[in-house]
Design a protein around this motif. Structure first.
Motif, PDB file in Angstrom:
ATOM      1  N   TYR A  54       0.817  -1.216   0.000  1.00  0.00           N
ATOM      2  CA  TYR A  54       0.000   0.000   0.000  1.00  0.00           C
ATOM      3  C   TYR A  54       0.853   1.269   0.000  1.00  0.00           C
ATOM      4  CZ  TYR A  54      -3.235  -3.621   1.561  1.00  0.00           C
ATOM      5  OH  TYR A  54      -3.945  -4.786   1.671  1.00  0.00           O
ATOM      6  N   VAL A  55       1.600   1.515   1.060  1.00  0.00           N
ATOM      7  CA  VAL A  55       2.353   2.772   1.180  1.00  0.00           C
ATOM      8  C   VAL A  55       3.461   2.850   0.129  1.00  0.00           C
ATOM      9  CG1 VAL A  55       3.737   4.193   2.736  1.00  0.00           C
ATOM     10  CG2 VAL A  55       1.841   2.843   3.632  1.00  0.00           C
TER      11      VAL A  55
ATOM     12  N   LEU B 267       4.519   6.062  -2.394  1.00  0.00           N
ATOM     13  CA  LEU B 267       5.833   6.711  -2.359  1.00  0.00           C
ATOM     14  C   LEU B 267       6.561   6.559  -3.690  1.00  0.00           C
ATOM     15  CD1 LEU B 267       7.075   5.695   1.208  1.00  0.00           C
ATOM     16  CD2 LEU B 267       6.205   7.911   0.463  1.00  0.00           C
TER      17      LEU B 267
ATOM     18  N   SER C 147       6.271  -1.413  11.465  1.00  0.00           N
ATOM     19  CA  SER C 147       6.916  -0.119  11.210  1.00  0.00           C
ATOM     20  C   SER C 147       7.207   0.599  12.517  1.00  0.00           C
ATOM     21  CB  SER C 147       6.029   0.751  10.315  1.00  0.00           C
ATOM     22  OG  SER C 147       5.818   0.135   9.059  1.00  0.00           O
TER      23      SER C 147
END
Length: 347
Positions: free
Chosen positions: A240-241, A245, A306
């Motif tokens: 996802y992230v 990015l 994370s």
């Protein structure tokens, strides 16, 4: 009462394990990354085995050497790109500084800010809040830590590869009960099969994504296209992230380099299209639901790991969650957790 006691003990154990993982991240992160590299090496060795002509004729040790050479070449390419683009970035920094200031001023006019910002006002408003000496010291310490971590990771991977030949003997001697040994072997084989398949296919898709992104950025004339493409390939391992990015960082570079808003938006649209096609068509077609993990569980795992381990935790979130689901599914007491972690409820 027994169920409540088990819940309390399990929660306490979970907190203790999380605390140990957090304070011991300097030890655990290189070890886990070393294991991941071993998975990739073994997966590439099996991929070489399926080559049309030379595959079956290559000895296993030679295939391992080729796999190690490929991984070493990838990391060498990353270091080379960083070092080669460093001088170019320093050379173009004044030009980018003016372009960035012009973009900020245009945004200020668009937003109706009465006083257009200048570098003096930006320094007063932003840089005054930053301790530059501490920031530079922290950056240098981080770079040194990254170099040391890479060395330790490859040492772990090398020793794990050397010990693979004795693993079956160790596994057979774990217990005198053949049924228990068979059960442990079944869990380990499931982990090796699913994690190895996931990492091999994800690596292939990341390479395709990097090449496609490089082609798009090169077509638009974006500076440091190769570096952004390699970065996009690595970020693809973060669910996802990473996709966001992989588009956002080259987009910021485009804002600094180009003044034409139409060109910037077109580049962003092209990069988003590449991410969309690979993420929504090729990824499901090649990988299916190989790990059978709930998207919500992946998102929670991404946030958890994370927080515990930073950027390495984001890369490792999916493999660790998949291993946990496989292990939980092997025991009746933790099987409900594996069901909750799965995507379709079947394990």
């Amino acid at each position: 009462m027994d169920r409540l006691r088990a819940l309390v003990y399990g929660s306490a154990l979970l907190l203790i394990v999380g605390w140990v993982l957090y304070i011991g991240q300097a030890i655990f992160i290189p070890a886990v990354l070393g294991a991941v590299i071993v998975y990739v090496i073994v997966g590439l060795a099996h991929a070489f085995d399926r080559l049309p002509v030379l595959g079956r004729r290559l000895p296993l040790q030679l295939r391992y050497l080729f796999s190690i050479a490929v991984i070493g070449l990838v990391f060498f390419l990353l270091v080379y790109l960083v070092m080669a683009n460093r001088e170019r970035a320093i050379e173009l920094a004044p030009q980018y500084q003016q372009s960035l200031l012009a973009a900020i001023q245009r945004a200020a006019v668009y937003l109706g800010v009465e006083t257009e910002p200048s570098w003096n006002t930006l320094r007063q408003d932003l840089l005054a809040q930053v301790n530059l000496q501490r920031l530079v010291g922290s950056l240098l310490a981080s770079l040194g830590s990254i170099v040391v971590t890479f060395v330790v990771v490859f040492l772990y991977a090398a020793f794990l590869l050397l010990e693979r030949r004795f693993f079956e003997t160790k596994l057979a001697n774990l217990s005198d009960d053949p049924a228990r040994v068979a059960r442990i072997r079944q869990v380990i084989e499931a982990i090796n099969r699913r994690i190895g398949s996931y990492l091999a296919l994800k690596t292939l898709l990341s390479l395709l994504l990097g090449l496609a992104s490089y082609g798009v950025m090169r077509l638009f004339g974006l500076e440091f296209a190769a570096l952004w493409a390699v970065l996009a390939a690595f970020l693809n391992f973060i669910p996802y992230v990473g996709s966001v990015l992989g588009v956002l960082l080259p987009g910021l570079m485009a804002v600094v380099q180009f003044e034409d808003i139409g060109l910037i938006l077109t580049l962003l649209l092209a990069l988003t299209s590449v991410q969309f096609v690979i993420g929504n068509f090729l990824d499901p077609y090649l990988m299916g639901n190989s790990l059978n993990l709930s998207p919500f569980a992946i998102l929670v795992s991404l946030a958890l790991w994370s927080e515990l381990w930073g950027v390495p935790g984001a890369f490792l979130a999916v493999p660790i969650t998949a291993i946990a689901a496989i292990v939980f599914s092997a025991f009746p007491g933790t099987r409900p957790i594996a069901v909750l972690l799965s995507n379709n409820g079947r394990i």
